[in-house]
Design a protein around this motif. Structure first.
Motif, PDB file in Angstrom:
ATOM      1  N   ILE A  75       0.939  -1.112   0.082  1.00  0.00           N
ATOM      2  CA  ILE A  75      -0.057   0.050   0.040  1.00  0.00           C
ATOM      3  C   ILE A  75       0.906   1.320   0.002  1.00  0.00           C
ATOM      4  O   ILE A  75       0.586   2.154  -0.533  1.00  0.00           O
ATOM      5  N   PHE A  76       1.766   1.270   0.652  1.00  0.00           N
ATOM      6  CA  PHE A  76       2.793   2.106   0.909  1.00  0.00           C
ATOM      7  C   PHE A  76       3.487   2.596  -0.408  1.00  0.00           C
ATOM      8  O   PHE A  76       3.545   3.906  -0.867  1.00  0.00           O
ATOM      9  N   LEU A  77       4.016   1.741  -1.104  1.00  0.00           N
ATOM     10  CA  LEU A  77       4.627   1.793  -2.534  1.00  0.00           C
ATOM     11  C   LEU A  77       3.578   2.259  -3.341  1.00  0.00           C
ATOM     12  O   LEU A  77       4.167   3.169  -4.127  1.00  0.00           O
ATOM     13  N   TYR A  78       2.361   1.708  -3.453  1.00  0.00           N
ATOM     14  CA  TYR A  78       1.476   2.365  -4.587  1.00  0.00           C
ATOM     15  C   TYR A  78       1.249   3.735  -4.331  1.00  0.00           C
ATOM     16  O   TYR A  78       1.112   4.628  -5.121  1.00  0.00           O
ATOM     17  N   LYS A  79       1.149   4.170  -3.184  1.00  0.00           N
ATOM     18  CA  LYS A  79       1.053   5.586  -2.588  1.00  0.00           C
ATOM     19  C   LYS A  79       2.310   6.471  -3.192  1.00  0.00           C
ATOM     20  O   LYS A  79       1.983   7.347  -3.798  1.00  0.00           O
ATOM     21  N   ILE A  80       3.438   6.079  -2.842  1.00  0.00           N
ATOM     22  CA  ILE A  80       4.554   6.812  -3.351  1.00  0.00           C
ATOM     23  C   ILE A  80       4.614   7.078  -4.711  1.00  0.00           C
ATOM     24  O   ILE A  80       4.690   8.170  -5.470  1.00  0.00           O
ATOM     25  N   VAL A  81       4.417   5.750  -5.366  1.00  0.00           N
ATOM     26  CA  VAL A  81       4.550   5.771  -6.970  1.00  0.00           C
ATOM     27  C   VAL A  81       3.418   6.415  -7.616  1.00  0.00           C
ATOM     28  O   VAL A  81       3.502   7.108  -8.771  1.00  0.00           O
TER      29      VAL A  81
END
Length: 379
Positions: free
Chosen positions: A366-372
């Motif tokens: 979830i964190f990575l999808y938000k950053i990207v």
């Protein structure tokens, strides 16, 4: 794996099957990752080692515009020799809410998530570029990342920052210690053990060096770290020939992990001074030091603002330090602000039955999808 499970599980299953122990090639994993990314519109480039049996992989997608993001991780894993694994370490096993296999925590779990997120990108919506960087030989001195420094300095436009997904339990690490690994070989003078005055014991000399090792640096503490000071470890030692011979040879391997504020040159100067001092007490001794590897620490100078920004994407974001070494200091030397944050725990790394919780993977996903997603134009 079930067909309805998250894409990263299928990717991780393949990554674990590649036995990328540092002494082996990583090229099959690089082949898979490069094909995966090329088929999704990424431009890729390999950087081989001298033997051409290993390679770094750089991938990029998006516009030529400053302000992008680089997701970085290493492809190599530590050996499984003489470890008591319950299952095949190179086969992904899902049980009790965890994923088992060599590299699940350190750090193929992150690589699988990075590849999944990369596959989801609609390139026409990217406002800033996304880079992926997969390296070799991190576990044995960061040789891959060191070989990339020159290239990374030429990136134009450079990414805004690098995110390394080492297992930090999703804590945002802005500083970590450096490491230097040294082999010290001592040559003395053999003699009959009944006449020690005729010889010079390499083992006695080594024991005095080792006893003084932790005192060679001036005392310095930083309570942001645990342990708060530089640490030393003598990992291997060998020497001597027989019980009735004054030993002519002794060799030991030792490491020092210094605070980011400490200068490694000071360590080596102090070590040489100690050797000179002891040679006056025990004449007839020769000493050779070979620095096997040195990796700089990460300093929290250029990355604090980035970490604060990233914290906003986490429900319980923490900013801290780490006692272990990563490639982050090398990326920082290349002029790229770098933060270390990944799923899983360093306590699971390098262990038999290494594993990572699915809960941790899902949270980081979830964190990575938000950053990207922040690189994209809003619909």
């Amino acid at each position: 794996m079930e067909n309805d499970e998250a894409p990263y599980l299928h990717i991780l299953e393949k990554l674990i099957r590649f036995p990328t122990i540092s002494r082996e090639t990583n090229l099959p994993l690089i082949d898979y990752s490069e094909d995966f990314l090329n088929s999704r519109g990424f431009q890729t480039q390999r950087f081989y080692n001298k033997q051409r049996n290993k390679a770094n992989l750089m991938a990029r997608i998006g516009p030529d515009k400053k302000g992008g993001l680089m997701l970085a991780g290493h492809t190599d894993v530590v050996p499984v020799d003489q470890q008591a694994w319950t299952n095949d370490p190179f086969r992904l096993i899902k049980k009790n809410g965890c994923l088992y296999g060599r590299g699940t925590s350190d750090m193929k779990g992150f690589l699988a998530l990075a590849l999944e997120v990369a596959a989801s990108i609609e390139s026409h919506r990217l406002r800033y570029p996304l880079y992926l960087c997969f390296t070799y030989d991190e576990e044995i001195g960061c040789g891959g990342a060191k070989a990339l420094i020159g290239y990374l300095k030429t990136l134009s436009p450079p990414p805004r920052f690098v995110l390394i997904g080492e297992p930090t339990d999703m804590e945002l690490v802005t500083a970590h210690k450096s490491i230097q690994i040294t082999t010290t070989h001592i040559r003395g003078k053999p003699a009959h053990s009944s006449c020690p005055q005729l010889g010079a014991s390499a083992i006695v000399f080594a024991s005095k060096l080792i006893a003084a090792l932790e005192e060679i640096l001036p005392p310095e503490e930083n309570r942001d770290f645990n342990p708060p000071a530089a640490t030393f470890n003598v990992g291997t030692i060998q020497g001597g020939t027989a019980i009735n011979i004054i030993p002519e040879h002794c060799q030991f391997d030792w490491e020092c992990r210094t605070l980011p504020s400490q200068n490694p040159a000071q360590l080596n100067e102090a070590w040489e001074h100690l050797i000179c001092s002891l040679r006056k007490q025990i004449p007839g001794i020769e000493v050779e030091n070979h620095i096997k590897t040195a990796v700089p620490g990460l300093k929290s100078e250029s990355n604090r603002e980035i970490a604060t920004w990233l914290k906003g994407f986490l429900e319980e974001g923490k900013i801290g330090t780490a006692p272990f070494m990563t490639e982050a200091g090398l990326y920082q030397q290349a002029g790229l602000p770098t933060v270390v944050c990944g799923p899983g725990s360093i306590q699971e790394a390098h262990q038999p039955d290494e594993n990572i919780s699915i809960h941790s993977m899902e949270n980081y996903r979830i964190f990575l999808y938000k950053i990207v997603g922040s690189l994209m134009e809003q619909e």
